[in-house]
Scaffold this active site. Structure first.
Site, PDB file in Angstrom:
ATOM      1  N   HIS A  90       0.850  -1.206   0.000  1.00 50.31           N
ATOM      2  CA  HIS A  90       0.000   0.000   0.000  1.00 50.31           C
ATOM      3  C   HIS A  90       0.877   1.244   0.000  1.00 50.31           C
ATOM      4  O   HIS A  90       1.977   1.246   0.557  1.00 50.31           O
ATOM      5  CB  HIS A  90      -0.975   0.013   1.182  1.00 50.31           C
ATOM      6  CG  HIS A  90      -0.350   0.067   2.541  1.00 50.31           C
ATOM      7  ND1 HIS A  90       0.019   1.250   3.157  1.00 50.31           N
ATOM      8  CD2 HIS A  90      -0.033  -0.910   3.428  1.00 50.31           C
ATOM      9  CE1 HIS A  90       0.536   0.997   4.355  1.00 50.31           C
ATOM     10  NE2 HIS A  90       0.522  -0.317   4.538  1.00 50.31           N
ATOM     11  N   ASP A  92      -0.390   4.446   0.871  1.00 50.07           N
ATOM     12  CA  ASP A  92      -0.773   5.457   1.861  1.00 50.07           C
ATOM     13  C   ASP A  92       0.005   5.222   3.148  1.00 50.07           C
ATOM     14  O   ASP A  92       0.547   4.136   3.380  1.00 50.07           O
ATOM     15  CB  ASP A  92      -2.275   5.422   2.127  1.00 50.07           C
ATOM     16  CG  ASP A  92      -2.713   4.145   2.840  1.00 50.07           C
ATOM     17  OD1 ASP A  92      -2.401   3.055   2.322  1.00 50.07           O
ATOM     18  OD2 ASP A  92      -3.351   4.227   3.913  1.00 50.07           O
ATOM     19  N   ASP A 123       6.792   1.375   6.108  1.00 50.65           N
ATOM     20  CA  ASP A 123       5.383   1.007   6.044  1.00 50.65           C
ATOM     21  C   ASP A 123       4.591   2.036   5.233  1.00 50.65           C
ATOM     22  O   ASP A 123       4.161   3.036   5.782  1.00 50.65           O
ATOM     23  CB  ASP A 123       4.835   0.914   7.477  1.00 50.65           C
ATOM     24  CG  ASP A 123       3.384   0.502   7.552  1.00 50.65           C
ATOM     25  OD1 ASP A 123       2.892  -0.091   6.585  1.00 50.65           O
ATOM     26  OD2 ASP A 123       2.753   0.785   8.583  1.00 50.65           O
ATOM     27  N   GLU A 157      -5.157   1.805   3.174  1.00 51.42           N
ATOM     28  CA  GLU A 157      -4.998   0.708   4.132  1.00 51.42           C
ATOM     29  C   GLU A 157      -4.907   1.227   5.560  1.00 51.42           C
ATOM     30  O   GLU A 157      -5.515   0.677   6.483  1.00 51.42           O
ATOM     31  CB  GLU A 157      -3.755  -0.115   3.783  1.00 51.42           C
ATOM     32  CG  GLU A 157      -3.643  -1.438   4.531  1.00 51.42           C
ATOM     33  CD  GLU A 157      -2.995  -1.340   5.901  1.00 51.42           C
ATOM     34  OE1 GLU A 157      -3.154  -2.276   6.705  1.00 51.42           O
ATOM     35  OE2 GLU A 157      -2.326  -0.316   6.162  1.00 51.42           O
TER      36      GLU A 157
END
Length: 465
Positions: A90, A92, A123, A157
């Site tokens: 992801h 975002d 992340d 997410e």
């Protein structure tokens, strides 16, 4: 499988990986219009589309999902008879939680002590860069991908609004694969190849107590007046025993973890536990962290210390979360939590309990050709035996994948080891984790394609009599 040449190719691409991550981190892609402009997520999605097109994903596009965010997807066909692998991540990121807590600029990739800092560096933008590096290495080394590759990256997410979870079922054929690599976790420690084999589910509720029609002077009325703050404290205290073990009626909290041990001293360092503060609960850290339900108070509505007055409060509220291990559904845990709290409301206080969220736990693949290929590839890339761990967090998309593609092998791994401080200020990534994980993924794609094709060929040969 020769690895030296591919290892060298991956190493030669690390400067490009740094450039990629620098550009990606610069997008303030928090999927919340109240915090960052939506254009930042749009730009991150478009950046990824362009990178995929450069790699041969001619159909790469950013598609709108039901929550309004965009998911980036595309595919490159592989040689006949080879499997299909879906690569997930992801783009975002979590909100930065305040500039004053960051040592270096939030949206500027900064190297310090051998690590790369910036929001999303691990992340999950570090994982996106890892995917791109692995794919570039395969193209550079062999001129093509060894199997059909599908790529999928979502843009909401971290907000948990479910856009991709709703997108997948009606687009099942678009994303169908034999193996699904959910790359949004990481190694147990730097350099220790690790598959995350279980995810705890999560449920949360809001508890509201009311006792008075308005706050009252504690000197004039304190004593016989029921204090809803104290009542809430009594209710929350019942969620744990004196040792810190979870004690919710109807939830078993004696399970054990069969995988990697998590030494207590290492956990203390990883969790930033202050000197002299004890860990809580009976059993190993791994048992408590990955195998048992745990209750956490996420927030309480009461006046802050600074600015508080001498008054008995009229009411109060708290949000309570329970992490749920495999073996129980999120709804079962939520039902148990609600009933446990209702049974402990003191003094006839008015109580409202609102169900906020619920998500089921997940168990990844532990056998099969893709698992075997991943294990061998991780160990070859890192020079260390692969281990397994659980994760306290939940990724609801994993259960959507499992329900939509029941025959697919689903595996979780990535670059997010404990020092990354994901979701916290001063997030970082160790670039050697990007390099080793990219090599492992490239090796996996080659090995899985080869073994699957060989098995198919052997099955097609008539038995010799």
């Amino acid at each position: 499988m020769p690895v030296a040449s591919l290892r060298g190719t991956v190493a030669s691409l690390m400067e490009q990986a740094r450039t990629d991550l620098t550009e990606l981190v610069a997008f303030r892609s928090v999927a919340d219009a109240q915090l960052e402009p939506p254009e930042e997520c749009e730009k991150a999605a478009q950046w990824l589309v362009e990178k995929l097109v450069e790699l041969g994903f001619s159909d790469a596009t950013a598609a709108r999902t039901p929550d309004g965010s965009k998911c980036v997807h595309g595919h490159v066909p592989g040689p006949p008879g080879t499997p299909t692998v879906l690569l997930y991540s992801h783009y975002d990121v979590q909100p930065p939680l305040g500039e004053t807590h960051w040592i270096s600029p939030i949206w500027q990739l900064t190297e310090r002590d051998g690590r790369w800092y910036g929001r999303g560096a691990a992340d999950c933008k570090g994982n996106i860069v890892m995917h791109l590096t692995a794919l570039r290495a395969l193209r550079a080394e062999y001129g093509e991908f060894p199997c059909t590759i599908k790529f999928l990256s979502e843009g909401s997410e971290e907000q948990g609004t479910g856009g991709l979870e709703e997108f997948v079922p009606p687009n099942a054929d678009l994303l169908r694969a034999d193996a699904i690599l959910v790359v949004d976790t990481g190694n147990f420690a730097v350099g220790i190849p690790t598959l995350t084999t279980t995810l705890r589910g999560m449920t949360s509720v809001d508890v509201r107590l009311a006792a008075l029609s308005s706050a009252m002077h504690s000197g004039m009325f304190g004593g016989p007046t029921p204090d809803p703050v104290l009542g809430l404290i009594k209710m929350l205290d019942s969620l744990h025993d004196e040792r810190g073990n979870t004690t919710i009626d109807g939830l078993d909290a004696n399970q054990t973890w069969p995988g990697v041990d998590y030494p207590a001293e290492q956990f203390r360092r990883d969790a930033n536990v202050l000197d002299g503060v004890e860990l809580v609960g009976d059993g190993s850290v791994a048992d408590l962290l990955w195998a048992r339900p745990t209750a956490t108070v996420l927030g309480i509505d009461i006046p802050p210390v600074i600015g508080s007055s001498a008054a008995v409060q009229a009411g109060t509220a708290a949000r309570v979360s329970v992490r749920v291990p495999p073996g129980i559904t999120g709804l079962q845990a939520q039902d148990a939590l609600v009933e446990h709290l209702r049974a402990r409301v003191p003094w006839g206080l008015r109580c409202e309990i609102e169900r906020v969220s619920v998500g089921d736990p997940f168990v990844g693949s532990l056998r099969g050709p893709a698992y075997d290929a991943m294990k061998a590839s991780m160990e070859e890339a890192c020079g260390h035996a692969m281990t397994t761990e659980g994760q306290g967090g939940s990724i609801p998309l994993c259960n959507v994948f499992a329900n939509t593609y029941p025959d697919a092998e689903i595996m979780l791994f990535g670059v997010e080891e404990p020092k990354c401080l994901i979701h916290a200020p001063n997030e970082s990534v160790d670039p050697t984790e990007i390099e080793r994980t990219a090599l492992a993924e490239a090796l996996f794609l080659r090995r899985y394609a080869t073994t699957t094709r060989d098995r198919a060929s052997a099955a097609a040969v008539p038995e010799q009599r």
